[in-house]
Design a protein around this motif. Sequence first.
Motif, PDB file in Angstrom:
ATOM      1  N   GLY A 152     -54.845  -9.215  12.005  1.00 66.09           N
ATOM      2  CA  GLY A 152     -54.712 -10.661  12.214  1.00 66.09           C
ATOM      3  C   GLY A 152     -55.952 -11.453  11.850  1.00 66.09           C
ATOM      4  N   MET A 153     -56.716 -10.967  10.886  1.00 66.20           N
ATOM      5  CA  MET A 153     -57.899 -11.697  10.437  1.00 66.20           C
ATOM      6  C   MET A 153     -57.441 -12.982   9.736  1.00 66.20           C
ATOM      7  SD  MET A 153     -60.110  -9.580  11.567  1.00 66.20           S
ATOM      8  CE  MET A 153     -61.751  -9.815  10.960  1.00 66.20           C
ATOM      9  N   VAL A 154     -58.213 -14.043   9.904  1.00 66.85           N
ATOM     10  CA  VAL A 154     -57.903 -15.326   9.279  1.00 66.85           C
ATOM     11  C   VAL A 154     -59.029 -15.669   8.321  1.00 66.85           C
ATOM     12  CG1 VAL A 154     -57.539 -17.795   9.675  1.00 66.85           C
ATOM     13  CG2 VAL A 154     -56.625 -16.105  11.298  1.00 66.85           C
ATOM     14  N   CYS A 155     -58.671 -15.943   7.075  1.00 66.81           N
ATOM     15  CA  CYS A 155     -59.650 -16.280   6.048  1.00 66.81           C
ATOM     16  C   CYS A 155     -59.349 -17.676   5.510  1.00 66.81           C
ATOM     17  CB  CYS A 155     -59.598 -15.267   4.907  1.00 66.81           C
ATOM     18  SG  CYS A 155     -59.850 -13.566   5.426  1.00 66.81           S
ATOM     19  N   PHE A 156     -60.362 -18.513   5.493  1.00 69.31           N
ATOM     20  CA  PHE A 156     -60.212 -19.862   4.956  1.00 69.31           C
ATOM     21  C   PHE A 156     -60.578 -19.845   3.477  1.00 69.31           C
ATOM     22  CE2 PHE A 156     -61.141 -20.507   9.481  1.00 69.31           C
ATOM     23  CZ  PHE A 156     -60.076 -21.317   9.834  1.00 69.31           C
ATOM     24  N   ASP A 157     -59.917 -20.687   2.685  1.00 65.86           N
ATOM     25  CA  ASP A 157     -60.239 -20.814   1.270  1.00 65.86           C
ATOM     26  C   ASP A 157     -61.582 -21.512   1.108  1.00 65.86           C
ATOM     27  OD1 ASP A 157     -57.862 -19.639   0.367  1.00 65.86           O
ATOM     28  OD2 ASP A 157     -56.795 -21.564   0.464  1.00 65.86           O
ATOM     29  N   TYR A 203     -65.267 -11.061   2.602  1.00 63.44           N
ATOM     30  CA  TYR A 203     -65.082 -12.384   3.200  1.00 63.44           C
ATOM     31  C   TYR A 203     -66.292 -12.661   4.086  1.00 63.44           C
ATOM     32  CZ  TYR A 203     -63.266 -16.420   5.623  1.00 63.44           C
ATOM     33  OH  TYR A 203     -63.116 -17.683   6.124  1.00 63.44           O
ATOM     34  N   ALA A 204     -66.843 -13.859   3.980  1.00 63.61           N
ATOM     35  CA  ALA A 204     -67.964 -14.272   4.836  1.00 63.61           C
ATOM     36  C   ALA A 204     -67.770 -15.727   5.234  1.00 63.61           C
ATOM     37  CB  ALA A 204     -69.297 -14.089   4.120  1.00 63.61           C
ATOM     38  N   TRP A 205     -67.929 -15.988   6.526  1.00 61.89           N
ATOM     39  CA  TRP A 205     -67.810 -17.325   7.092  1.00 61.89           C
ATOM     40  C   TRP A 205     -69.087 -17.652   7.863  1.00 61.89           C
ATOM     41  CZ3 TRP A 205     -64.932 -21.677   7.360  1.00 61.89           C
ATOM     42  CH2 TRP A 205     -65.196 -22.542   8.425  1.00 61.89           C
ATOM     43  N   TRP A 248     -67.930 -16.495   0.998  1.00 57.63           N
ATOM     44  CA  TRP A 248     -67.533 -15.417   0.081  1.00 57.63           C
ATOM     45  C   TRP A 248     -66.093 -15.044   0.416  1.00 57.63           C
ATOM     46  CZ3 TRP A 248     -70.401 -10.024   0.229  1.00 57.63           C
ATOM     47  CH2 TRP A 248     -70.081  -9.296  -0.921  1.00 57.63           C
ATOM     48  N   ASN A 249     -65.233 -15.102  -0.568  1.00 55.39           N
ATOM     49  CA  ASN A 249     -63.835 -14.719  -0.395  1.00 55.39           C
ATOM     50  C   ASN A 249     -63.389 -14.099  -1.717  1.00 55.39           C
ATOM     51  OD1 ASN A 249     -61.190 -14.378   0.353  1.00 55.39           O
ATOM     52  ND2 ASN A 249     -60.824 -16.518   0.861  1.00 55.39           N
ATOM     53  N   GLU A 250     -63.496 -12.789  -1.797  1.00 55.35           N
ATOM     54  CA  GLU A 250     -63.235 -12.086  -3.051  1.00 55.35           C
ATOM     55  C   GLU A 250     -62.238 -10.957  -2.825  1.00 55.35           C
ATOM     56  OE1 GLU A 250     -65.798  -9.723  -6.504  1.00 55.35           O
ATOM     57  OE2 GLU A 250     -66.856 -10.921  -5.014  1.00 55.35           O
ATOM     58  N   GLY A 251     -61.343 -10.808  -3.737  1.00 50.91           N
ATOM     59  CA  GLY A 251     -60.355  -9.741  -3.667  1.00 50.91           C
ATOM     60  C   GLY A 251     -59.139 -10.164  -2.859  1.00 50.91           C
ATOM     61  N   PHE A 252     -58.128  -9.302  -2.897  1.00 48.71           N
ATOM     62  CA  PHE A 252     -56.890  -9.575  -2.177  1.00 48.71           C
ATOM     63  C   PHE A 252     -57.022  -9.172  -0.712  1.00 48.71           C
ATOM     64  CE2 PHE A 252     -55.477  -8.901  -6.583  1.00 48.71           C
ATOM     65  CZ  PHE A 252     -54.857 -10.114  -6.805  1.00 48.71           C
ATOM     66  N   VAL A 253     -56.430  -9.950   0.169  1.00 51.44           N
ATOM     67  CA  VAL A 253     -56.408  -9.606   1.592  1.00 51.44           C
ATOM     68  C   VAL A 253     -55.729  -8.244   1.724  1.00 51.44           C
ATOM     69  CG1 VAL A 253     -55.493 -10.254   3.852  1.00 51.44           C
ATOM     70  CG2 VAL A 253     -56.370 -12.025   2.305  1.00 51.44           C
ATOM     71  N   THR A 254     -56.361  -7.355   2.474  1.00 49.40           N
ATOM     72  CA  THR A 254     -55.832  -5.995   2.616  1.00 49.40           C
ATOM     73  C   THR A 254     -54.777  -5.937   3.720  1.00 49.40           C
ATOM     74  OG1 THR A 254     -57.483  -5.316   4.245  1.00 49.40           O
ATOM     75  CG2 THR A 254     -58.063  -5.028   1.912  1.00 49.40           C
ATOM     76  N   ALA A 255     -53.980  -4.887   3.674  1.00 51.65           N
ATOM     77  CA  ALA A 255     -52.975  -4.672   4.717  1.00 51.65           C
ATOM     78  C   ALA A 255     -53.641  -4.581   6.075  1.00 51.65           C
ATOM     79  CB  ALA A 255     -52.173  -3.401   4.425  1.00 51.65           C
ATOM     80  N   ALA A 256     -54.800  -3.945   6.151  1.00 46.73           N
ATOM     81  CA  ALA A 256     -55.516  -3.814   7.427  1.00 46.73           C
ATOM     82  C   ALA A 256     -55.911  -5.177   7.986  1.00 46.73           C
ATOM     83  CB  ALA A 256     -56.750  -2.926   7.257  1.00 46.73           C
ATOM     84  N   GLU A 257     -56.355  -6.086   7.132  1.00 41.16           N
ATOM     85  CA  GLU A 257     -56.709  -7.432   7.594  1.00 41.16           C
ATOM     86  C   GLU A 257     -55.486  -8.146   8.160  1.00 41.16           C
ATOM     87  OE1 GLU A 257     -59.867  -9.466   4.786  1.00 41.16           O
ATOM     88  OE2 GLU A 257     -58.656  -8.012   3.643  1.00 41.16           O
TER      89      GLU A 257
END
Length: 181
Positions: free
Chosen positions: A122-127, A101-103, A109-118
Motif C-alpha cells: 500500500g505504498m503511495v507515490c506522488f508524481d 522513489y524518494a519523497w 525521485w520516481n523511476e521505474g514501474f511500481v512493483t507488486a510488493a509496493e
Amino acid sequence: KSNNAAEVQAALNLRHAVPCSWEEGLVETIEGKLFVSRPISGWVLVVGPGLPEPADDVDACYRFLRNLSRKLGKVQFYSVNRVLSHHAWALLEDGVVYRAYAWAGETLWNEGFVTAAEREVGMVCFDYGCEANVFSSRDVLAGDTEKLNQLAGRWSLDPAAISPAGCRTEGIVGKVSQSHR
C-alpha cells in the motif's frame, strides 16, 4: 545481496574498519560511520548516516547506489525520517535502477514501474510536481514511512524481523571514503 560482508566493505571503501557487535556498531554510526552486518539470509545490511540522504542530494544518492550496484549486483536502499515523513526506497541490479522513489516535501525521485510488493503493502507515490499538501497528506506520508520495513520484507529482508540471534554476530564499522560517496 551478498553472502560476503568483506566484499560489501570493499565496495563501500570503508576506512579504519574494525569488527564490532551490532550494538557497538550502531552506537558508532552516531559519529557518521557505517555498520556493515554479517550476512543474514543472503543479505548484508549497511546502516548509518554515512549513506547518502536523498533529501540532501538525490543525484549523489543515485550515483552512489548505481556505483555500488555495479560492484555488488543487487542493491536495495531504504531511508526514513519519521519526524519530517521523508522516505525513500530503491531497487537496483548491475547498476540499473529497476525501481526508486524518494519523497522529501516533494517527489525527488520516481523511476521505474511500481512493483507488486509496493502495491501489496500500500505504498503511495506522488508524481513529480504534484502539489501534495503535507498536512492533508500527513497520514499517507506517515503510512509510507511505517511500511518501509514491510516493503523490505517483500523485496528481501525486513530488518525489524531479524531475530536477536542474528544480531549477536559481529559486523564491521568504519568510515566511507569521501571519494566514493
